[in-house]
Design an enzyme around this catalytic site. Structure first.
Site, PDB file in Angstrom:
ATOM      1  N   LYS A  13       0.834  -1.209   0.000  1.00 38.58           N
ATOM      2  CA  LYS A  13       0.000   0.000   0.000  1.00 38.58           C
ATOM      3  C   LYS A  13       0.868   1.259   0.000  1.00 38.58           C
ATOM      4  CE  LYS A  13      -2.047  -1.000   4.028  1.00 38.58           C
ATOM      5  NZ  LYS A  13      -1.470  -2.280   4.425  1.00 38.58           N
ATOM      6  N   ARG A  88      -9.476   0.675   9.187  1.00 41.69           N
ATOM      7  CA  ARG A  88      -9.180  -0.740   9.474  1.00 41.69           C
ATOM      8  C   ARG A  88     -10.252  -1.454  10.273  1.00 41.69           C
ATOM      9  NH1 ARG A  88      -2.618  -1.064   9.834  1.00 41.69           N
ATOM     10  NH2 ARG A  88      -2.323   0.821   8.625  1.00 41.69           N
ATOM     11  N   ARG A 127      11.531  -6.892   5.099  1.00 38.46           N
ATOM     12  CA  ARG A 127      11.427  -5.497   5.521  1.00 38.46           C
ATOM     13  C   ARG A 127      12.046  -5.289   6.905  1.00 38.46           C
ATOM     14  NH1 ARG A 127       5.632  -2.616   5.647  1.00 38.46           N
ATOM     15  NH2 ARG A 127       5.383  -3.510   7.710  1.00 38.46           N
ATOM     16  N   ARG A 133      11.636  -2.205  12.084  1.00 34.41           N
ATOM     17  CA  ARG A 133      10.408  -1.795  12.776  1.00 34.41           C
ATOM     18  C   ARG A 133      10.108  -2.777  13.890  1.00 34.41           C
ATOM     19  NH1 ARG A 133       5.581  -0.355   8.692  1.00 34.41           N
ATOM     20  NH2 ARG A 133       4.421  -1.175  10.460  1.00 34.41           N
ATOM     21  N   ARG A 144      -0.611  -8.703  14.135  1.00 34.17           N
ATOM     22  CA  ARG A 144      -1.108  -7.775  13.101  1.00 34.17           C
ATOM     23  C   ARG A 144      -1.940  -8.520  12.057  1.00 34.17           C
ATOM     24  NH1 ARG A 144       4.150  -5.379  11.058  1.00 34.17           N
ATOM     25  NH2 ARG A 144       2.925  -3.967   9.786  1.00 34.17           N
TER      26      ARG A 144
HETATM   27  P1  AMP Z   1       1.161   0.270   9.358  1.00 31.25           P
HETATM   28  O1  AMP Z   1       2.362   1.122   9.190  1.00 31.25           O
HETATM   29  O2  AMP Z   1       0.103   0.638   8.381  1.00 31.25           O
HETATM   30  O3  AMP Z   1       1.493  -1.181   9.318  1.00 31.25           O
HETATM   31  O4  AMP Z   1       0.577   0.581  10.810  1.00 31.25           O
HETATM   32  C1  AMP Z   1       1.356   0.350  11.953  1.00 31.25           C
HETATM   33  C2  AMP Z   1       0.456   0.272  13.186  1.00 31.25           C
HETATM   34  O5  AMP Z   1      -0.195   1.527  13.394  1.00 31.25           O
HETATM   35  C3  AMP Z   1      -0.656  -0.757  13.122  1.00 31.25           C
HETATM   36  O6  AMP Z   1      -0.214  -2.070  13.441  1.00 31.25           O
HETATM   37  C4  AMP Z   1      -1.600  -0.197  14.190  1.00 31.25           C
HETATM   38  O7  AMP Z   1      -1.117  -0.437  15.492  1.00 31.25           O
HETATM   39  C5  AMP Z   1      -1.485   1.303  13.942  1.00 31.25           C
HETATM   40  N1  AMP Z   1      -2.493   1.786  12.969  1.00 31.25           N
HETATM   41  C6  AMP Z   1      -2.262   2.389  11.783  1.00 31.25           C
HETATM   42  N2  AMP Z   1      -3.410   2.714  11.172  1.00 31.25           N
HETATM   43  C7  AMP Z   1      -4.412   2.307  11.988  1.00 31.25           C
HETATM   44  C8  AMP Z   1      -5.834   2.345  11.915  1.00 31.25           C
HETATM   45  N3  AMP Z   1      -6.504   2.893  10.886  1.00 31.25           N
HETATM   46  N4  AMP Z   1      -6.527   1.816  12.944  1.00 31.25           N
HETATM   47  C9  AMP Z   1      -5.917   1.279  14.009  1.00 31.25           C
HETATM   48  N5  AMP Z   1      -4.582   1.194  14.145  1.00 31.25           N
HETATM   49  C10 AMP Z   1      -3.828   1.717  13.137  1.00 31.25           C
END
Ligand code: AMP
Length: 187
Positions: A13, A88, A127, A133, A144
């Site tokens: 994404k 989400r 990654r 990370r 996740r």
């Molecule tokens: P990502 O970088 O998109 O993988 O997001 C990293 C983390 O941020 C996720 O595992 C969640 O803990 C949090 N996060 C990001 N976007 C959301 C969302 N829309 N709703 C809830 N948690 C989020």
């Protein structure tokens, strides 16, 4: 034009969102990036989100909808936004719909980046070696993926019912997938 990018962690994404934002001349907004930045800077939002994120759980809906409202209030968001992983859960989708409706807007397209679990696991492992990370470690990745399956994947039917969902097979080169994205958007 408002476009939501959906898909499991590691589906691409972020990469495709950046390309799309550039080609459409729209800002890209990723809640994951915003939250990671808040954690790094130790802001109140970061302090609130840190443990939840590191464990791989989802941050609360009200927090997310708050940051979405702030983002959409910015002048640069007036013509549309590429929302990368911003919605989400079903309550977040409902909240986003209300926020956009108040502005006379709607989610014009939802692009679902479709990848198998096995492909995701190997991408996240690669990654992790590059980005270090905290939430790419195996236990957090498992959490996740579970959060994605239980809380995010029901959104596919929700958006399908609203006729905005477009599936993008997300295995291939970056250029191949970008071409599928353009085609899905009729560009
Ligand atoms: P990502 O970088 O998109 O993988 O997001 C990293 C983390 O941020 C996720 O595992 C969640 O803990 C949090 N996060 C990001 N976007 C959301 C969302 N829309 N709703 C809830 N948690 C989020």
């Amino acid at each position: 034009m408002d476009i939501l990018l959906m898909g499991p962690p590691g589906a691409g994404k972020g990469t495709q969102g950046a390309l799309l934002a550039e080609s459409l001349g729209l800002p890209k907004f990723a809640t994951g990036d915003l939250l990671r930045d808040a954690v790094k800077r130790g802001t109140p939002l970061g302090l609130q989100a840190r443990a939840v994120m590191e464990a791989g759980h989802l941050v609360g809906d009200e927090i997310i909808l708050g940051v979405v409202r702030d983002e959409l209030a910015k002048p640069e968001a007036a013509k549309g936004v590429i929302f990368d992983g911003v919605v989400r859960t079903i309550p977040q989708a409902e909240g986003m719909e209300r926020i956009l409706t108040d502005k006379g807007r709607a989610m014009d397209a939802v692009l679902f980046f479709d990848v198998t679990d096995q492909e995701i696991l190997s991408r996240l492992e690669r990654r992790r070696a590059v980005e270090q990370r905290a939430d790419d470690d195996p236990a957090a990745v498992a959490t996740r993926l579970e959060a994605y399956r239980d809380q995010t994947s029901p959104l596919l039917a929700w958006y399908e019912a609203r006729k905005s969902l477009r599936r993008i097979p997300a295995v291939g080169t970056v250029a191949e997938i970008a071409a599928r994205v353009r085609q899905a958007l009729g560009r």
